[in-house]
Design an enzyme around this catalytic site. Structure first.
Site, mmCIF file in Angstrom:
data_model
loop_
_atom_site.group_PDB
_atom_site.id
_atom_site.type_symbol
_atom_site.label_atom_id
_atom_site.label_comp_id
_atom_site.label_asym_id
_atom_site.label_seq_id
_atom_site.Cartn_x
_atom_site.Cartn_y
_atom_site.Cartn_z
ATOM 1 N N CYS A 70 0.864 -1.188 0.000
ATOM 2 C CA CYS A 70 0.000 0.000 0.000
ATOM 3 C C CYS A 70 0.901 1.237 0.000
ATOM 4 C CB CYS A 70 -0.891 -0.015 1.235
ATOM 5 S SG CYS A 70 -1.922 1.460 1.401
ATOM 6 N N CYS A 73 0.309 3.142 3.591
ATOM 7 C CA CYS A 73 0.744 2.621 4.901
ATOM 8 C C CYS A 73 1.800 1.523 4.816
ATOM 9 C CB CYS A 73 -0.463 2.111 5.684
ATOM 10 S SG CYS A 73 -1.111 0.560 5.059
ATOM 11 N N CYS A 118 -7.678 -0.966 1.767
ATOM 12 C CA CYS A 118 -6.594 -1.512 2.578
ATOM 13 C C CYS A 118 -7.111 -1.735 4.002
ATOM 14 C CB CYS A 118 -5.432 -0.515 2.590
ATOM 15 S SG CYS A 118 -4.121 -0.958 3.737
ATOM 16 N N CYS A 121 -5.097 0.853 6.585
ATOM 17 C CA CYS A 121 -5.265 2.318 6.621
ATOM 18 C C CYS A 121 -6.585 2.789 6.017
ATOM 19 C CB CYS A 121 -4.102 3.010 5.912
ATOM 20 S SG CYS A 121 -4.133 2.836 4.121
ATOM 21 N N CYS A 141 -8.744 -5.378 -9.694
ATOM 22 C CA CYS A 141 -8.374 -4.315 -10.620
ATOM 23 C C CYS A 141 -7.893 -3.142 -9.772
ATOM 24 C CB CYS A 141 -9.617 -3.955 -11.441
ATOM 25 S SG CYS A 141 -9.314 -2.752 -12.710
#
Ligand SMILES: [Zn+2]
Length: 152
Positions: A70, A73, A118, A121, A141
């Site tokens: 990510c 984070c 996510c 976060c 996607c």
């Protein structure tokens, strides 16, 4: 008539559950900008459910071994072994690492799509579809701008 009514009730039920029930509250509570270096575009995608233009991500042609994290984070989200070329113009994966994301039904544009965030976060990453070519049948996607690739 009854069937219509039932479908409508089911639709309203799902809408209510997905729009009011804990997920949004949870996301609102966990959503936070942790990387001070995120660009304006990254913030729009990750925190305002934006989408990058297709075929613009440098990660589309990334074929090295490693993991995708990510961009906000650093949470580890996908292994390179799950990546495939979907031809859609966005980095695509057949599966996410366990516990990487939380999903929510997105009703925008008059379509029902499963959106994922996510788990650490709360940042929006993309949508998951059931037309993947691999065994999982899934196609994650993902906006390339939300990802950081770390080669092994
Ligand atoms: Zn994150």
């Amino acid at each position: 008539m009854n069937l219509l009514k039932r479908k409508f009730t089911k639709f309203i039920g799902i809408s209510l559950i997905s729009s009011i029930f804990p997920f949004n509250l949870l996301i609102a509570a966990t959503k936070k900008i942790l990387n001070p270096n995120l660009s304006k575009q990254q913030k729009t995608i990750m925190f305002k459910e934006g989408t990058e233009r297709p075929f613009t991500s440098e990660l589309l042609h990334e074929k090295r071994k490693g993991f995708y994290h990510c961009a906000n984070c650093g949470n580890k989200l996908f292994a390179s072994t799950a990546k495939f070329d979907s031809g859609t113009g966005w980095p695509s994966f057949s599966e996410a690492l366990p516990g990487a994301f939380k999903t929510k039904i997105d009703y925008s544009f008059g379509r029902e799509r499963v959106e994922y965030h996510c788990a650490k976060c709360g940042a929006h990453h993309g949508h998951v579809f059931n037309d993947g070519p691999k065994e999982s049948g899934k196609r994650f996607c993902n906006n390339g701008l939300c990802l950081i690739f770390k080669p092994e």
